[in-house]
Design a protein around this motif. Structure first.
Motif, mmCIF file in Angstrom:
data_model
loop_
_atom_site.group_PDB
_atom_site.id
_atom_site.type_symbol
_atom_site.label_atom_id
_atom_site.label_comp_id
_atom_site.label_asym_id
_atom_site.label_seq_id
_atom_site.Cartn_x
_atom_site.Cartn_y
_atom_site.Cartn_z
ATOM 1 N N ALA A 134 0.600 5.120 3.247
ATOM 2 C CA ALA A 134 -0.608 4.736 2.519
ATOM 3 C C ALA A 134 -1.145 5.948 1.765
ATOM 4 N N PRO A 135 -1.788 5.740 0.612
ATOM 5 C CA PRO A 135 -2.274 6.875 -0.189
ATOM 6 C C PRO A 135 -3.143 7.850 0.601
ATOM 7 N N ALA A 136 -4.063 7.321 1.417
ATOM 8 C CA ALA A 136 -4.962 8.204 2.170
ATOM 9 C C ALA A 136 -4.195 9.026 3.192
ATOM 10 N N GLU A 137 -3.207 8.393 3.834
ATOM 11 C CA GLU A 137 -2.418 9.114 4.840
ATOM 12 C C GLU A 137 -1.517 10.148 4.174
ATOM 13 N N GLU A 153 0.814 -1.216 0.000
ATOM 14 C CA GLU A 153 0.000 0.000 0.000
ATOM 15 C C GLU A 153 0.845 1.261 0.000
ATOM 16 N N GLN A 154 2.149 1.128 0.259
ATOM 17 C CA GLN A 154 2.975 2.302 0.439
ATOM 18 C C GLN A 154 3.243 3.032 -0.878
ATOM 19 N N VAL A 155 3.117 4.354 -0.822
ATOM 20 C CA VAL A 155 3.436 5.192 -1.971
ATOM 21 C C VAL A 155 4.311 6.345 -1.486
ATOM 22 N N THR A 156 4.914 7.033 -2.410
ATOM 23 C CA THR A 156 5.772 8.174 -2.079
ATOM 24 C C THR A 156 5.238 9.416 -2.760
ATOM 25 N N THR A 188 -0.124 15.763 2.813
ATOM 26 C CA THR A 188 0.041 16.779 1.775
ATOM 27 C C THR A 188 -0.837 17.990 2.049
ATOM 28 N N ARG A 189 -2.079 17.725 2.437
ATOM 29 C CA ARG A 189 -2.990 18.828 2.753
ATOM 30 C C ARG A 189 -2.492 19.624 3.943
ATOM 31 N N LEU A 236 1.271 12.434 12.169
ATOM 32 C CA LEU A 236 0.925 11.733 10.930
ATOM 33 C C LEU A 236 1.285 10.263 10.987
ATOM 34 N N ASP A 237 0.576 9.466 10.202
ATOM 35 C CA ASP A 237 0.912 8.048 10.072
ATOM 36 C C ASP A 237 1.922 7.809 8.959
ATOM 37 N N SER A 238 2.157 8.807 8.134
ATOM 38 C CA SER A 238 3.152 8.698 7.072
ATOM 39 C C SER A 238 4.523 9.121 7.593
#
Length: 340
Positions: A53-56, A5-8, A61-62, A37-39
């Motif tokens: 994860a994309p949602a995190e 699930e991990q993205v950058t 980013t926001r 944050l969880d990221s």
């Protein structure tokens, strides 16, 4: 953080934004951001890399976009501002942090007073839009402080000719007749919080003059009886300690060109046993009346030490559990037993 699930996600901070303003001295704010944050967050130069994860990542980013926006608007960041920005972004409101945290009310001696939560912003906007506003919520939510700030703003902009601050002189079971000293000495402890707030917003040296000529009046609620208050910004603090009759008396003092703000916390009622709080009753009577607004705040709006919000929540949970126990089927209600 690993897994499919991990993205950058990569962000480039504009050159107009100083990284120390965004991340804090010695990366103090970056630490708060990472802990919130969880990221995973990594910073190199003016490039921020977010992994998760994309949602995190979207939340992270926001958050960075919001913080950059605040810095660009000249708003100094603090750990509290970071946490409150994240709470706004993950809450149900569509308000942007910059719309809340840059809403200036009044400034004095280099200090600017502004709302810090979405509900506080709605509260001060309601004061602008309505003649009578009730600010109801737990301790530390800025109900009185923001109301006084709006009163000072209205006075400085000549929307009103005077400010009247009042409280019922009943707290913690004490009575004025049992307190030592003159009448002023007796009422002063009850009104002291209002003086303290005023000193944050008006030069202390000018307050005696303004009080001397009647531009600012600080007095017990009993002093309001029989008066018609025109061209005034009137604040009733600790309104949970008014009786239903006192609340009606106060509200009917409203004169032409005036505005009223009534603040209180219905969980901290100090009235003698059997006396119904006027603040509780008035919500049933005036809810839905045109030009009257009820602004309600919660522990999420507490702007004191973060532990205060947890204390408020703990007491609310305790009261809820106690209420369930008292109403439980089969339990004897001692309040209905006769005296022996």
């Amino acid at each position: 953080m690993t897994g499919p699930e991990q993205v950058t996600t990569k962000l480039v901070v504009p050159e107009t934004v100083a990284m120390v303003a965004l991340l804090g001295s010695a990366d103090e704010l970056l630490t708060v951001i990472e802990n919130s944050l969880d990221s995973d967050v990594h910073v190199r130069g003016n490039e921020i890399t977010i992994s998760g994860a994309p949602a995190e990542n979207a939340i992270a980013t926001r958050l960075f976009d919001a913080l950059i926006n605040l810095v660009e608007k000249g708003q100094p960041l603090s750990p509290d501002a970071v946490e409150r920005s994240l709470a706004m972004l993950t809450g149900s409101s569509n308000e942007k942090p910059a719309e809340v945290l840059t809403l200036n009310i009044v400034s004095n001696r280099g200090r600017t007073i502004r709302p810090k939560t979405v509900n506080q912003k709605k509260y001060v906007e309601a004061i602008d839009d309505h003649t009578v506003v009730f600010g109801i919520g737990p301790a530390g939510t800025g109900k009185t402080y923001l109301a006084i700030a709006k009163a000072v703003q209205a006075l400085q902009s000549k929307q009103v000719a005077r400010i009247i601050l009042t409280r019922p002189a009943v707290e913690a079971g004490e009575r004025l007749g049992f307190l030592p000293g003159s009448l002023y000495d007796k009422i002063d402890p009850y009104l002291r919080p209002l003086y303290d707030a005023l000193r944050d917003m008006i030069d202390p040296e000018s307050i005696p003059r303004l009080m001397g000529d009647g531009t600012i009046e600080v007095a017990p609620l009993a002093y309001m009886r029989g008066r018609s208050l025109n061209s005034a910004f009137i604040i009733l603090d600790e309104a949970q300690n008014t009786s239903a009759e006192q609340m009606k008396m106060f509200l009917t003092r409203l004169g032409f060109g005036s505005k009223m703000v009534i603040t209180g916390d219905t969980t901290q009622i100090d009235l003698p046993g059997g006396t119904v709080s006027g603040l509780k009753v008035v919500q049933d009577i005036l809810e839905g009346v045109d030009d009257v607004h009820f602004a309600r705040m919660t522990s999420d709006d507490v702007v004191r030490h973060r532990l205060v919000a947890r204390i408020v929540d703990a007491y609310e949970q305790y009261d809820a559990e106690l209420s369930k126990t008292v109403r439980a089927p089969g339990r004897r209600d001692d309040s209905k037993r006769g005296s022996r």
